[in-house]
Design an enzyme around this catalytic site. Structure first.
Site, PDB file in Angstrom:
ATOM      1  N   SER A   9       7.097   2.077  -1.569  1.00 23.65           N
ATOM      2  CA  SER A   9       7.832   1.005  -2.247  1.00 23.65           C
ATOM      3  C   SER A   9       9.314   1.141  -1.924  1.00 23.65           C
ATOM      4  O   SER A   9       9.957   2.127  -2.299  1.00 23.65           O
ATOM      5  CB  SER A   9       7.627   1.095  -3.755  1.00 23.65           C
ATOM      6  OG  SER A   9       8.592   0.284  -4.384  1.00 23.65           O
ATOM      7  N   HIS A  34       5.929  -1.922   0.881  1.00 24.46           N
ATOM      8  CA  HIS A  34       5.791  -2.646  -0.384  1.00 24.46           C
ATOM      9  C   HIS A  34       7.184  -3.073  -0.852  1.00 24.46           C
ATOM     10  O   HIS A  34       8.085  -2.245  -0.983  1.00 24.46           O
ATOM     11  CB  HIS A  34       5.125  -1.721  -1.404  1.00 24.46           C
ATOM     12  CG  HIS A  34       4.871  -2.324  -2.743  1.00 24.46           C
ATOM     13  ND1 HIS A  34       3.743  -3.081  -3.020  1.00 24.46           N
ATOM     14  CD2 HIS A  34       5.584  -2.281  -3.892  1.00 24.46           C
ATOM     15  CE1 HIS A  34       3.776  -3.472  -4.287  1.00 24.46           C
ATOM     16  NE2 HIS A  34       4.887  -3.000  -4.839  1.00 24.46           N
ATOM     17  N   ASP A  36       9.394  -4.988  -3.717  1.00 23.82           N
ATOM     18  CA  ASP A  36       9.351  -5.407  -5.122  1.00 23.82           C
ATOM     19  C   ASP A  36      10.381  -6.492  -5.401  1.00 23.82           C
ATOM     20  O   ASP A  36      11.584  -6.248  -5.344  1.00 23.82           O
ATOM     21  CB  ASP A  36       9.605  -4.193  -6.020  1.00 23.82           C
ATOM     22  CG  ASP A  36       8.427  -3.243  -6.001  1.00 23.82           C
ATOM     23  OD1 ASP A  36       7.330  -3.673  -6.403  1.00 23.82           O
ATOM     24  OD2 ASP A  36       8.599  -2.089  -5.569  1.00 23.82           O
ATOM     25  N   MET A  38      11.934  -8.994  -8.088  1.00 20.96           N
ATOM     26  CA  MET A  38      12.048  -9.139  -9.554  1.00 20.96           C
ATOM     27  C   MET A  38      13.105 -10.175  -9.890  1.00 20.96           C
ATOM     28  O   MET A  38      14.132 -10.270  -9.209  1.00 20.96           O
ATOM     29  CB  MET A  38      12.438  -7.810 -10.191  1.00 20.96           C
ATOM     30  CG  MET A  38      11.524  -6.651  -9.810  1.00 20.96           C
ATOM     31  SD  MET A  38      11.921  -5.181 -10.743  1.00 20.96           S
ATOM     32  CE  MET A  38      10.948  -3.947  -9.864  1.00 20.96           C
ATOM     33  N   HIS A  67       5.457  -8.025  -3.572  1.00 18.83           N
ATOM     34  CA  HIS A  67       4.936  -7.966  -4.946  1.00 18.83           C
ATOM     35  C   HIS A  67       5.878  -8.807  -5.808  1.00 18.83           C
ATOM     36  O   HIS A  67       6.998  -8.384  -6.104  1.00 18.83           O
ATOM     37  CB  HIS A  67       4.909  -6.485  -5.386  1.00 18.83           C
ATOM     38  CG  HIS A  67       4.556  -6.271  -6.818  1.00 18.83           C
ATOM     39  ND1 HIS A  67       4.738  -5.057  -7.450  1.00 18.83           N
ATOM     40  CD2 HIS A  67       4.030  -7.102  -7.761  1.00 18.83           C
ATOM     41  CE1 HIS A  67       4.341  -5.151  -8.711  1.00 18.83           C
ATOM     42  NE2 HIS A  67       3.920  -6.387  -8.921  1.00 18.83           N
ATOM     43  N   MET A  69       7.231 -10.105  -8.910  1.00 16.96           N
ATOM     44  CA  MET A  69       7.326  -9.942 -10.376  1.00 16.96           C
ATOM     45  C   MET A  69       8.275 -11.016 -10.879  1.00 16.96           C
ATOM     46  O   MET A  69       9.389 -10.740 -11.328  1.00 16.96           O
ATOM     47  CB  MET A  69       7.826  -8.533 -10.704  1.00 16.96           C
ATOM     48  CG  MET A  69       6.760  -7.466 -10.483  1.00 16.96           C
ATOM     49  SD  MET A  69       7.462  -5.815 -10.346  1.00 16.96           S
ATOM     50  CE  MET A  69       7.838  -5.797  -8.610  1.00 16.96           C
ATOM     51  N   MET A 138      -1.419  -2.436 -11.920  1.00 16.72           N
ATOM     52  CA  MET A 138      -0.185  -1.714 -12.249  1.00 16.72           C
ATOM     53  C   MET A 138      -0.531  -0.494 -13.107  1.00 16.72           C
ATOM     54  O   MET A 138      -1.304  -0.591 -14.061  1.00 16.72           O
ATOM     55  CB  MET A 138       0.783  -2.611 -13.033  1.00 16.72           C
ATOM     56  CG  MET A 138       1.367  -3.776 -12.254  1.00 16.72           C
ATOM     57  SD  MET A 138       2.215  -3.300 -10.731  1.00 16.72           S
ATOM     58  CE  MET A 138       3.525  -2.243 -11.352  1.00 16.72           C
ATOM     59  N   PHE A 144      10.661  -1.231 -12.991  1.00 20.41           N
ATOM     60  CA  PHE A 144      11.505  -0.111 -12.564  1.00 20.41           C
ATOM     61  C   PHE A 144      10.693   0.930 -11.801  1.00 20.41           C
ATOM     62  O   PHE A 144       9.502   1.110 -12.076  1.00 20.41           O
ATOM     63  CB  PHE A 144      12.141   0.572 -13.784  1.00 20.41           C
ATOM     64  CG  PHE A 144      12.975  -0.378 -14.600  1.00 20.41           C
ATOM     65  CD1 PHE A 144      14.298  -0.651 -14.256  1.00 20.41           C
ATOM     66  CD2 PHE A 144      12.418  -1.038 -15.690  1.00 20.41           C
ATOM     67  CE1 PHE A 144      15.053  -1.557 -14.994  1.00 20.41           C
ATOM     68  CE2 PHE A 144      13.168  -1.943 -16.437  1.00 20.41           C
ATOM     69  CZ  PHE A 144      14.489  -2.203 -16.084  1.00 20.41           C
ATOM     70  N   ASP A 177      -0.103   0.792  -8.261  1.00 23.03           N
ATOM     71  CA  ASP A 177       1.363   0.813  -8.149  1.00 23.03           C
ATOM     72  C   ASP A 177       1.984   1.335  -9.442  1.00 23.03           C
ATOM     73  O   ASP A 177       1.821   0.734 -10.499  1.00 23.03           O
ATOM     74  CB  ASP A 177       1.830  -0.629  -7.872  1.00 23.03           C
ATOM     75  CG  ASP A 177       3.339  -0.768  -7.727  1.00 23.03           C
ATOM     76  OD1 ASP A 177       4.046   0.250  -7.693  1.00 23.03           O
ATOM     77  OD2 ASP A 177       3.796  -1.929  -7.625  1.00 23.03           O
TER      78      ASP A 177
HETATM   79  C1  DX5 Z   1       7.533  -1.245 -10.442  1.00 20.45           C
HETATM   80  C2  DX5 Z   1       7.280  -1.568  -9.003  1.00 20.45           C
HETATM   81  C3  DX5 Z   1       6.859  -0.396  -8.206  1.00 20.45           C
HETATM   82  C4  DX5 Z   1       7.847   0.738  -8.183  1.00 20.45           C
HETATM   83  C5  DX5 Z   1       7.028   1.992  -8.136  1.00 20.45           C
HETATM   84  O1  DX5 Z   1       7.696  -2.413 -11.136  1.00 20.45           O
HETATM   85  O2  DX5 Z   1       6.272  -2.556  -8.882  1.00 20.45           O
HETATM   86  O3  DX5 Z   1       6.457  -0.775  -6.890  1.00 20.45           O
HETATM   87  O4  DX5 Z   1       8.732   0.721  -7.105  1.00 20.45           O
HETATM   88  O5  DX5 Z   1       7.868   3.079  -8.227  1.00 20.45           O
HETATM   89  P1  DX5 Z   1       7.331   4.527  -8.543  1.00 20.45           P
HETATM   90  O6  DX5 Z   1       6.330   4.870  -7.474  1.00 20.45           O
HETATM   91  O7  DX5 Z   1       8.564   5.367  -8.492  1.00 20.45           O
HETATM   92  O8  DX5 Z   1       6.686   4.492  -9.901  1.00 20.45           O
HETATM   93 ZN    ZN Z   2       5.486  -2.967  -6.879  1.00 18.06          ZN
END
Ligand code: DX5
Ligand code: ZN
Length: 222
Positions: A9, A34, A36, A38, A67, A69, A138, A144, A177
């Site tokens: 990620s 990956h 993220d 947001m 991904h 969000m 998830m 985060f 994830d």
């Molecule tokens: C959280 C994200 C993840 C995040 C995972 O909302 O979707 O992809 O980066 O981070 P770690 O592996 O540090 O939990």
């Molecule tokens: Zn993610």
């Protein structure tokens, strides 16, 4: 068992040195990057968007996994597809018309994923699963990096895996994830996941070494 795919990620990468960190992911043998996305609405945090996906597309041939969000994913699917994402996942919790949304992703020739928050029941997506390419479960509350793994994942993943097997849908990948590290990756694979997302577990320390170790642990059951 299905092949394991590792998906670092980039949220935990050094954004000022993204290309350098992407090269390390490639060197370590990752299959997927990956990304993220947001929006500060669906989740409390704001991260990166379409221009960053385009920029990454120019420097890497790895599969790019967006991904989303975000509260209104339908508005942005076209943009992420054109930016070069290979996989696009949307949260069940914000999709009022999931079939339409998944169809829209697939109409661009992209892999479509449904994401569930840790306590969203797996049974809610049984009717939808045949229309997607992967399900992302998830194992932290989205928003985060660096949070602790939530155990509800295991039972849910086990149920999903059984459902896929019973319904001849085993081609569908199960992605996990959140909170995955070298020392707990074996358990998530044992529960049925085959696409492993990890941010802090990969980027804290030596990325290449962490990826190699994670693959070793993840495939120790195969
Ligand atoms: C959280 C994200 C993840 C995040 C995972 O909302 O979707 O992809 O980066 O981070 P770690 O592996 O540090 O939990
Ligand atoms: Zn993610």
């Amino acid at each position: 068992m299905k092949d394991i795919k590792l998906a670092p990620s980039l949220l935990s990468a050094d954004f000022a040195n993204l290309e350098r960190d992407i090269r390390k992911c490639e060197q370590g043998g990752a299959e997927i990057l990956h990304i993220d996305v947001m929006d500060g609405h669906f989740v409390p945090n704001i991260t990166i968007g379409v221009p960053v996906v385009s920029a990454i597309r120019k420097v890497s041939d790895l599969l790019l996994d967006a991904h989303l969000m975000i509260s209104e994913p339908d508005r942005y699917i076209n943009d992420f597809a054109e930016a070069g994402a290979d996989m696009i996942s949307v949260h069940y919790e914000v999709c009022n018309h999931l079939h339409r949304t998944l169809s829209s992703i697939k109409s661009h020739g992209k892999q479509a994923g449904i994401v569930l928050n840790p306590l969203t029941p797996i049974e809610l997506i049984y009717d939808a699963v045949e229309y997607c390419d992967f399900v992302l479960l998830m194992s932290v509350n989205p928003g985060f990096g660096g949070q602790s793994f939530i155990n509800s994942f295991h039972n849910k993943c086990y149920k999903l895996k059984s459902f896929l097997v019973d319904n001849n849908l085993e081609h569908i990948d199960i992605q996990v994830d959140g909170g995955i590290k070298i020392d707990n990756v074996r358990e998530v694979v044992a529960s049925g996941a085959n696409v492993i997302v990890s941010g802090s577990g990969i980027f804290n320390g030596d990325v290449v070494e962490n990826l190699k170790l994670m693959r070793k642990k993840a495939t120790s059951l195969l």
